[in-house]
Design an enzyme around this catalytic site. Structure first.
Site, PDB file in Angstrom:
ATOM      1  CG  ASP A 133      -7.425 -14.841   0.529  1.00 40.01           C
ATOM      2  OD1 ASP A 133      -8.321 -15.607   0.139  1.00 40.01           O
ATOM      3  OD2 ASP A 133      -6.629 -14.269  -0.234  1.00 40.01           O
ATOM      4  CG  ASP A 185      -8.716 -18.764  -3.338  1.00 36.45           C
ATOM      5  OD1 ASP A 185      -8.158 -17.969  -4.109  1.00 36.45           O
ATOM      6  OD2 ASP A 185      -8.543 -19.994  -3.381  1.00 36.45           O
ATOM      7  CD  GLU A 227      -9.723 -16.020  -7.334  1.00 32.40           C
ATOM      8  OE1 GLU A 227      -8.707 -15.882  -8.029  1.00 32.40           O
ATOM      9  OE2 GLU A 227      -9.817 -16.889  -6.453  1.00 32.40           O
ATOM     10  CG  HIS A 273      -2.361 -13.023  -4.469  1.00 31.38           C
ATOM     11  ND1 HIS A 273      -3.585 -12.431  -4.273  1.00 31.38           N
ATOM     12  CD2 HIS A 273      -2.602 -14.337  -4.650  1.00 31.38           C
ATOM     13  CE1 HIS A 273      -4.525 -13.345  -4.326  1.00 31.38           C
ATOM     14  NE2 HIS A 273      -3.955 -14.530  -4.559  1.00 31.38           N
ATOM     15  CG  ASP A 274      -3.298 -15.180  -8.025  1.00 28.39           C
ATOM     16  OD1 ASP A 274      -2.295 -15.770  -7.585  1.00 28.39           O
ATOM     17  OD2 ASP A 274      -4.455 -15.413  -7.629  1.00 28.39           O
TER      18      ASP A 274
END
Length: 573
Positions: free
Chosen positions: A140, A242, A300, A362-363
């Site tokens: 990530d 990200d 993302e 995770h969000d």
């Protein structure tokens, strides 16, 4: 392009509603979706075009040393499980040194492993052992910002004349001495933070502890490319990127005329997806493709339409290989019509590029909790998993999804003290709880005190108990993943869009180049749906998977139980 020949379906619901399913006519999409995906499938495709990528939040996956925090050696310890499950790759959320203002997404050193997660030797061992099992490992990469404790930022803020001053975004105060603009941070408050020693503001689209990097600076770009090269040399198969939409800002620094009720903070025209971002992503893509092994960028993004998503691939398909489809993920409830619309547009309007379907991360609240009604959560989990894992393109899974892990309830978090392991209470903590491996103390995650509480559901929802239960959700997922790998239509075939006209049933087919395939039927209601299928020019094969034991391979009049799933093989005529 030829029109797909899947035949015509007429389905009659239990209440007598007549439903007609047709392959979309050629004029509905140019090129026609099935023909388009067949063309894509006919070429030799990289591994990631049909992969299942399993996201791991390392802090919560497996603790190998008893300190209550998951680590890289813990991930290595569980590789056999991941191989048995059948995933193709794992994506690890940040494990870099960090003050943990945003639990790793505030990076203080891009080319090291945080002490709590292990060492570079542990990382190298992880990638080596994963490779032996046919599993790729993705990093990530936090592109948009660093920690304010990163050495780069410490130099940048040391003086206006420092060589790294321009590696971050600095601006003089407004004439009144206040922030340069009225822009708001995604995490709330002003997006500007005043630095008294140098008399300027620095920009942060997230927390003030996460100053934005200045991607307009060539030296900064080179430094970030070198970061990517470092991990690629150390065995990374690619990156999850990200916050890519925010690499550039409108340097005219306009005032926002409608801060509160205009576009969402993450989709402002002055901070999101500016043209320069496209060039920066192409530059990073060139770095990645310079390494062998079909390395990949999973991204993302911030989008409001399918046209926005198409642009993220790049005009020539030369930017992000796999932009995550947040339009699909963000469907708010178990709504067959909404899902069908999102799936069809991803197939018809992405020019044949592989869609990236997913729900949990995770969000985001876990799908077992999000879509469950409190009574049929396991049945509903079979629907959402079957849909995501039988579609064309790339699928993402989130650790624990395969056993139906729920979010932590508010009372499970309320009395957990803050401290060194958990410096702040985060509204995303409910979906970041420790993996539930067994029913014992610590749930097999740790022998110590876990950084977040183990969910009380671990007593019954855990890997150990589901492993021995052939009817469990874990075995359902494993069978889906195996079918996805071994069935020619599901692995490489075209998606055939079928229009039911029924707000309760999702129906589509996957078809291989020989005309054989799999019919997928998903009942998203709590009532039986009996379907009368006419004119389907195919011969029924086996029921490949079904939520109802002993269901017949009936292509003319199948009955779907409440929240029922049916995957039926067919042979073309």
């Amino acid at each position: 392009m030829r029109t797909p020949k899947i035949g015509k379906f007429a389905l009659t619901a239990a209440l007598g509603t007549v439903l007609t399913l047709n392959a979309f006519p050629a004029e509905a999409a140019k090129p026609a979706p099935a023909a388009q995906t067949e063309k894509a499938a006919a070429k030799a495709q990289p591994w990631w075009t049909h992969a299942v990528i399993y996201e791991i939040y390392p802090r919560s996956f497996q603790d190998s040393n008893g300190d209550g925090i998951g680590d890289l050696n813990g991930v290595t310890q569980r590789l056999d499980y991941l191989k048995e499950l059948g995933v193709d790759a794992i994506w690890l959320t940040p494990f870099f040194p960090s003050p943990n203002a945003d639990f790793g997404y505030d990076v203080s050193d891009y080319t090291a492993v945080a002490r709590e997660y292990g060492t570079m030797a542990d990382w190298d061992r992880l990638t080596s052992e994963a490779r032996k099992r046919g599993i790729r490992v993705m990093v990530d990469l936090v592109l948009n910002h660093s920690s304010d404790q990163h050495s780069w930022f410490k130099e940048s803020r040391s003086s206006r004349n420092n060589p790294k001053r321009d590696w971050y975004v600095w601006h003089d105060p407004a004439p009144n001495g206040g922030p340069p603009t009225n822009w708001e941070s995604i995490f709330g408050g002003s997006t500007w933070e005043y630095d008294k020693p140098t008399g300027q503001y620095y920009y942060h689209v997230f927390l003030k502890e996460q100053p934005d990097l200045n991607w307009a600076n060539p030296e900064l770009q080179k430094a970030m490319h070198d970061v990517a090269r470092f991990w690629l040399r150390h065995g990374a198969s690619g990156f999850r990127l990200d916050a890519t939409p925010y690499l550039f800002e409108d340097t005219n620094w306009p005032e926002d005329p409608d801060v509160k009720s205009g576009a969402p903070v993450g989709l402002k025209p002055y901070n999101s997806n500016l043209p320069a971002t496209r060039a920066a992503l192409r530059g990073l893509r060139k770095v990645v493709v310079s390494f062998p092994g079909d390395r990949v960028l999973l991204g993302e993004n911030a989008i409001s339409s399918i046209d926005d998503l198409r642009r993220v691939y790049g005009a020539k398909g030369d930017e992000i290989n796999l932009p995550m489809d947040f339009l699909y993920k963000d469907v708010a409830s178990l709504n067959a019509s909404a899902f069908k619309a999102r799936i069809d547009e991803a197939e018809m309007k992405l020019d044949g590029f592989p869609p990236v379907f997913h729900f949990s991360n995770h969000d985001t609240p876990r799908q077992w909790s999000r879509f469950g009604d409190g009574l049929h959560n396991d049945q509903i989990a079979r629907i959402t998993s079957a849909m995501t894992l039988t579609l064309r393109g790339t699928a993402l899974m989130y650790y624990g999804e395969e056993i139906g892990m729920p979010d932590l309830a508010p009372d499970e978090l309320r009395d957990i003290p803050l401290g060194a392991k958990r410096k702040v209470a985060d509204n995303r903590d409910p979906e970041r709880s420790p993996m539930q491996w067994s029913a014992g103390k610590g749930a097999g995650f740790t022998s110590g005190d876990p950084w977040l509480p183990v969910g009380r559901s671990a007593a019954t929802v855990n890997v150990a108990s589901q492993r021995v239960d052939q009817a469990s959700l874990l075995h359902w997922y494993a069978r889906l993943l195996q079918l996805r790998k071994t069935n020619k239509a599901l692995r490489d075939g075209a998606y055939v869009p079928l229009e039911s006209g029924n707000a309760q049933v999702v129906a589509y087919a996957r078809r291989d180049v020989d005309g054989n395939g799999v019919l997928v039927l998903l009942n998203m209601s709590n009532q039986d749906q009996t379907l009368a299928i006419e004119g389907f020019k195919a011969t029924a094969g086996a029921v490949l998977m079904s939520s109802l034991s002993g269901a017949a391979a009936d292509l003319r009049r199948p009955t779907l139980e409440p929240f029922g799933v049916r995957l039926v093989a067919f042979k073309g005529r």
